[in-house]
Scaffold this active site. Structure first.
Site, short mmCIF file in Angstrom:
data_model
loop_
_atom_site.label_atom_id
_atom_site.label_comp_id
_atom_site.label_asym_id
_atom_site.label_seq_id
_atom_site.Cartn_x
_atom_site.Cartn_y
_atom_site.Cartn_z
N GLU A 1 -58.21 43.17 64.51
CA GLU A 1 -56.85 42.88 64.02
C GLU A 1 -55.90 44.02 64.35
O GLU A 1 -54.73 43.79 64.68
CB GLU A 1 -56.86 42.59 62.52
N HIS B 1 -54.41 43.67 67.72
CA HIS B 1 -53.25 42.78 67.75
C HIS B 1 -51.97 43.54 67.45
O HIS B 1 -50.93 43.30 68.07
CB HIS B 1 -53.39 41.64 66.73
#
Length: 170
Positions: A137, A140
């Site tokens: 994550e 990202h």
């Protein structure tokens, strides 16, 4: 609560580097609602993690729940990995790259500093799936996708496969 649209590879907005969240914003009703919407979107998808960048909000935060029962939601705001140890290979998937899975090598254990949902500073040392999910994550938030770890040939194959899948859905 509302479901949010998830950006899909190769959407160029997924490459946008996220900016830090202002500490005062964390406790605002609008931000708290956005967190709730992100959890609902992640659970419905279904997934175990969702970065704000994936829902076209380019700020440094993400929601994660790696529990089997989906009853351990975690919020990481302005996360920063301060230590990395070891190496592990996990088969990863991504809500922004639906239906595609690939082996990715990441740190086995990490320590991450972040603000929690209430804006309080936290530090967490973890390993295994949670460590992998946090690193995935956080990529990202830096405009990076797990497919970037693949060879150019494999990445192009993924792009073509997704285009073909989209044609069948449309």
């Amino acid at each position: 609560m509302a479901l949010l649209p998830i950006l899909e590879f190769p959407d160029p907005r997924l490459r946008t580097k996220a900016v830090p969240v202002d500490a005062a914003e964390v406790v605002s009703p609008a931000f708290q609602t956005l967190l709730d919407d992100m959890f609902q979107t992640m659970y419905e998808a279904p997934g175990i993690g969702l970065a704000a960048s994936q829902v076209d909000v380019h700020k440094r935060f993400m929601v994660i729940d790696v529990s089997e029962e989906k009853d351990a939601p975690q919020v990481f705001i302005n996360p920063e990995i301060v230590t990395r140890q070891g190496e592990q290979v996990y088969q990863e998937g991504c809500l922004s790259v639906p239906g595609i899975f690939a082996d990715v090598s990441r740190a086995d254990a990490i320590t991450v500093r972040y603000l929690d949902r209430q804006g309080q500073p936290q530090e967490l040392s973890t390993d295994g799936l949670l460590a992998v999910c946090i690193q995935h994550e956080m990529d990202h938030l830096d405009g990076k996708l797990f497919v970037d770890y693949l060879s150019p040939l494999k990445r192009e194959m993924v792009r073509k496969k997704l285009a073909k899948l989209r044609k069948h859905v449309a």
